[in-house]
Design an enzyme around this catalytic site. Structure first.
Site, short mmCIF file in Angstrom:
data_model
loop_
_atom_site.label_atom_id
_atom_site.label_comp_id
_atom_site.label_asym_id
_atom_site.label_seq_id
_atom_site.Cartn_x
_atom_site.Cartn_y
_atom_site.Cartn_z
N ARG A 59 0.54 -0.56 -0.06
CA ARG A 59 -0.25 0.16 -0.20
C ARG A 59 0.99 1.48 0.12
O ARG A 59 0.38 2.58 -0.78
CB ARG A 59 -0.70 -0.09 0.94
CG ARG A 59 -2.17 0.98 1.60
CD ARG A 59 -2.93 0.77 2.42
NE ARG A 59 -3.86 -0.22 2.48
CZ ARG A 59 -4.89 0.19 2.38
NH1 ARG A 59 -5.23 1.54 1.91
NH2 ARG A 59 -5.52 -1.02 1.71
N LYS A 162 -4.55 -19.66 6.71
CA LYS A 162 -5.60 -19.20 6.88
C LYS A 162 -5.93 -17.96 8.08
O LYS A 162 -4.67 -17.07 7.52
CB LYS A 162 -5.80 -20.19 8.31
CG LYS A 162 -4.67 -19.85 9.15
CD LYS A 162 -4.66 -21.32 9.94
CE LYS A 162 -4.54 -20.51 11.55
NZ LYS A 162 -3.79 -20.23 12.73
N HIS A 192 -0.05 -25.01 7.72
CA HIS A 192 1.57 -24.41 7.58
C HIS A 192 1.94 -26.10 8.44
O HIS A 192 2.62 -26.98 8.26
CB HIS A 192 2.13 -23.68 7.93
CG HIS A 192 2.09 -23.28 9.76
ND1 HIS A 192 1.40 -22.89 10.11
CD2 HIS A 192 2.64 -23.69 10.22
CE1 HIS A 192 1.10 -23.07 11.27
NE2 HIS A 192 2.44 -23.58 11.62
N LYS A 196 5.07 -30.10 7.99
CA LYS A 196 5.79 -29.71 8.36
C LYS A 196 6.07 -31.15 8.21
O LYS A 196 5.56 -32.09 8.32
CB LYS A 196 5.30 -29.33 10.23
CG LYS A 196 5.47 -28.15 10.55
CD LYS A 196 4.36 -28.68 12.03
CE LYS A 196 3.60 -27.21 12.47
NZ LYS A 196 5.17 -26.11 13.13
N GLU A 230 2.11 -24.65 23.68
CA GLU A 230 2.71 -23.28 23.31
C GLU A 230 3.31 -22.29 24.55
O GLU A 230 2.38 -22.31 25.72
CB GLU A 230 1.91 -22.20 22.26
CG GLU A 230 1.79 -22.64 20.86
CD GLU A 230 0.91 -21.55 19.95
OE1 GLU A 230 1.75 -21.26 19.23
OE2 GLU A 230 -0.27 -21.65 19.78
N ASP A 249 -8.22 -21.32 15.67
CA ASP A 249 -6.92 -20.87 15.39
C ASP A 249 -6.31 -21.57 15.36
O ASP A 249 -5.80 -21.91 14.49
CB ASP A 249 -6.18 -20.15 16.59
CG ASP A 249 -5.48 -19.30 16.43
OD1 ASP A 249 -4.87 -18.56 15.23
OD2 ASP A 249 -3.70 -19.65 16.89
N HIS A 254 -5.25 -26.66 11.85
CA HIS A 254 -4.43 -27.31 12.11
C HIS A 254 -4.27 -28.68 13.29
O HIS A 254 -3.93 -30.66 11.67
CB HIS A 254 -2.87 -27.49 13.33
CG HIS A 254 -2.71 -25.72 12.33
ND1 HIS A 254 -2.41 -24.93 11.32
CD2 HIS A 254 -2.20 -24.75 13.14
CE1 HIS A 254 -2.15 -23.99 11.31
NE2 HIS A 254 -1.84 -23.72 12.35
N LYS A 354 -2.65 -21.35 24.68
CA LYS A 354 -0.89 -20.79 25.43
C LYS A 354 -1.06 -20.11 26.43
O LYS A 354 -1.35 -20.89 26.95
CB LYS A 354 -1.39 -18.94 24.73
CG LYS A 354 -1.79 -19.63 23.19
CD LYS A 354 -1.42 -18.12 22.08
CE LYS A 354 -2.09 -18.28 20.35
NZ LYS A 354 -0.96 -19.15 19.61
C1 BG6 Z 1 -0.80 -20.18 13.53
C2 BG6 Z 1 -1.16 -20.05 14.86
O1 BG6 Z 1 -1.33 -20.36 12.65
O2 BG6 Z 1 -0.16 -21.53 13.97
C3 BG6 Z 1 -0.55 -19.33 15.93
O3 BG6 Z 1 -2.56 -18.72 14.07
C4 BG6 Z 1 0.49 -20.44 16.13
O4 BG6 Z 1 -1.24 -18.51 16.58
C5 BG6 Z 1 0.64 -20.60 15.85
O5 BG6 Z 1 1.12 -19.79 17.45
C6 BG6 Z 1 2.12 -21.92 16.25
O6 BG6 Z 1 2.42 -22.92 15.15
P1 BG6 Z 1 3.74 -23.20 15.13
O7 BG6 Z 1 4.93 -23.93 13.49
O8 BG6 Z 1 4.53 -22.00 16.17
O9 BG6 Z 1 3.39 -25.15 15.98
#
Ligand code: BG6
Length: 512
Positions: A59, A162, A192, A196, A230, A249, A254, A354
């Site tokens: 932008r 996402k 993602h 992995k 986490e 999330d 995932h 978290k």
């Molecule tokens: C993301 C979430 O998709 O994945 C985050 O939005 C999360 O909140 C993250 O922390 C965790 O990914 P990884 O690869 O660190 O386990």
């Protein structure tokens, strides 16, 4: 990274055709932390040919030299090797271009079209939408109207990050809107976790080894636990996270994707369609949770003040930009059943949170106990065998078995057969690198189909609805594993939730 590593890791790697890699949201966080390092790494492995371009869409009124300096500075932070070697950095810099303007105006897309490079008679392009989801549809429309979705001159692929919708209804709408502008085969929905290494290894483990297959079902498996803990909190993402929460999330995307890989039948081939079809069947088989069952099968909680790594840690509601009365969950656990012949009545327990004491991710398959405890006189119980896929830390697999304690009495002890995944001297690609490479190759196996995404929303929707009605949320102290209510999800399962503290995951004895 050593030469040996580079050579070894490239065995069997296909080189993509030259492509215009267009990043929408090029000045954003995802670009600097994940996309630029992944692209620089691919460049280093010669997986982005000299004829390719990396075009940032911003932008801000940036010109090319501003963008080149920006990329340089971000790489210096997140992948310094890429810029510390001047000839290599020069080759990356030559590929960089930038287009600035308003995402909502056709003029931007005209400029973008003019910036695309044609090479070997083709003008391939990948459009990576690293932008807030409410822009996805508008950008897709503009791309199509500018003729940029048309594959006459080369492939055109759109990559969507996402969150893919916020509930079943919005996910369906988004799918329909994208499909009005691009074909399903052009759309790559990123999760993602599927990129992995250790998640991909799960499929290899299951379908390249015959030995576990006869046990991979309700006759031998008591339950499955999939955990992503986490230690970080919401960080700088409260604006998004406070509306999303842990269920949306992490679990909707995932964890359900990982679960479908654990539970799927063997695909007829490794084709994207064959694999996605099998995963979809799993998701479709997940038993619907009725509104009156939500408390029985799902738990949510939010972190309060506590101590993490010896430091006092703020509660979620005190984090910047979080609503002080927020009931958003930062921890969620769900128990689901896959109602098919193989898995009927086997609980799949999914949990994530978290500000827990450690960052640990794993998939644990807990097998049934032997029918009789012959050693009851010496050991109160015979622990269940477990097969654990560690995603983090120390990727690898561990199989626990019961053996005799050396001594005069036949006492039991648990042994761990530990198979680390990594190979000394040989690194593994980052998830984003694998996924970007696959998009360039047109390989969709590691991306969720529209139907998978919708099915995952169907699974969590009753829980979302029930939680939205509730006015309060349970609290857990930051830095503690003690989350109220999760024990009830273990009803009917052998044993407890696995102890995820890093110490216990490292406490493996190796039989070699
Ligand atoms: C993301 C979430 O998709 O994945 C985050 O939005 C999360 O909140 C993250 O922390 C965790 O990914 P990884 O690869 O660190 O386990």
């Amino acid at each position: 990274m050593s030469e040996i590593h580079e050579a070894a890791s490239l065995i069997g790697t296909r080189r993509p055709e030259p492509c215009n890699i267009v990043i929408f949201g090029a000045s954003g966080d995802l670009t600097k932390r994940k996309l630029l390092p992944a692209l620089a790494h691919m460049h280093r492995w010669n997986l982005i040919g000299p004829e390719s371009k990396i075009i940032g869409v911003v932008r801000e009124r940036w010109d090319r030299s501003h963008w080149v300096n920006y990329v340089h500075d971000q790489l210096l932070n997140f992948f310094p090797d890429a810029v510390l070697n001047p000839p290599s950095w020069r080759r990356i810099a030559e590929k960089l271009d930038v287009v600035h303007g308003d995402l909502g105006e056709a003029e931007l897309y005209r400029k973008l079209k003019a910036a695309l490079r044609t090479s070997e008679g083709k003008c391939n392009a990948m459009f990576y939408l690293a932008i807030p989801p409410d822009w996805h549809e508008r950008v897709a429309i503009h791309l199509r109207e500018a003729g940029l979705a048309d594959e006459g001159e080369g492939f055109r692929r759109i990559v969507v990050e996402k969150p893919f919708g916020t509930c079943l209804r919005t996910a369906k709408e988004l799918n329909a809107k994208l499909l009005r502008n691009f074909k399903e085969s052009q759309i790559y929905r990123i999760d993602h976790y599927l990129g992995k290494e250790s998640v991909q290894n799960l499929m290899v483990f299951r379908f390249a080894n015959a030995v576990f297959e006869p046990m991979w079902n309700r006759n031998y498996i008591d339950h499955v636990q999939i955990s992503v803990a986490e230690s970080l909190g919401v960080e700088y993402r409260a604006l998004y996270y406070d509306k999303a929460g842990a269920l949306r999330d992490m679990i909707q995307s995932h964890l359900l994707q990982v679960m479908s890989l654990v539970a799927m039948e063997a695909p007829v081939s490794l084709d994207a369609r064959a694999i996605r079809d099998e995963k979809l069947k799993v998701l479709k088989s997940v038993r619907k949770i009725r509104p009156d069952e939500v408390d029985k099968y799902a738990v949510r909680a939010q972190y309060a003040t506590g101590v993490v790594d010896g430091e006092k840690s703020a509660g979620y509601r005190d984090e910047p930009m979080v609503d002080p009365a927020s009931t958003t969950e930062t921890f969620a656990a769900v128990k689901v059943f896959v109602d098919n012949w193989r898995w009927h009545d086997v609980p799949f327990l999914l949990r994530t949170g978290k500000k827990l004491p450690a960052r640990v991710s794993e998939i644990a398959i807990r097998f049934r106990k032997p029918p009789q405890n012959l050693f009851a006189r010496y050991s109160k119980e015979t622990p269940c065998n477990e097969l654990i896929f560690r995603l983090h830390p120390d990727e690898g697999m561990v199989y626990t078995i019961n053996a005799k304690q050396p001594g005069l009495a036949p006492e039991l002890r648990k042994l761990h057969l530990d198979a680390p995944y990594s190979v000394p001297g040989m690194g593994a690609p980052e998830a984003y690198e694998t996924l970007l490479h696959d998009v360039l190759l047109g390989e969709a196996t590691l991306f969720a189909s529209g139907s998978e995404v919708e099915e995952s929303w169907r699974i969590v929707q009753p829980i979302l609805d029930a939680w939205q009605e509730k006015k309060e949320v349970q609290l857990y102290s930051a830095g503690s594993w003690d989350v109220p209510g999760i024990a009830r999800l273990m009803e009917g399962c052998e044993g407890d939730w696995r102890d995820l503290s890093v110490d216990s995951t490292h406490e493996f004895h190796t039989l070699s």
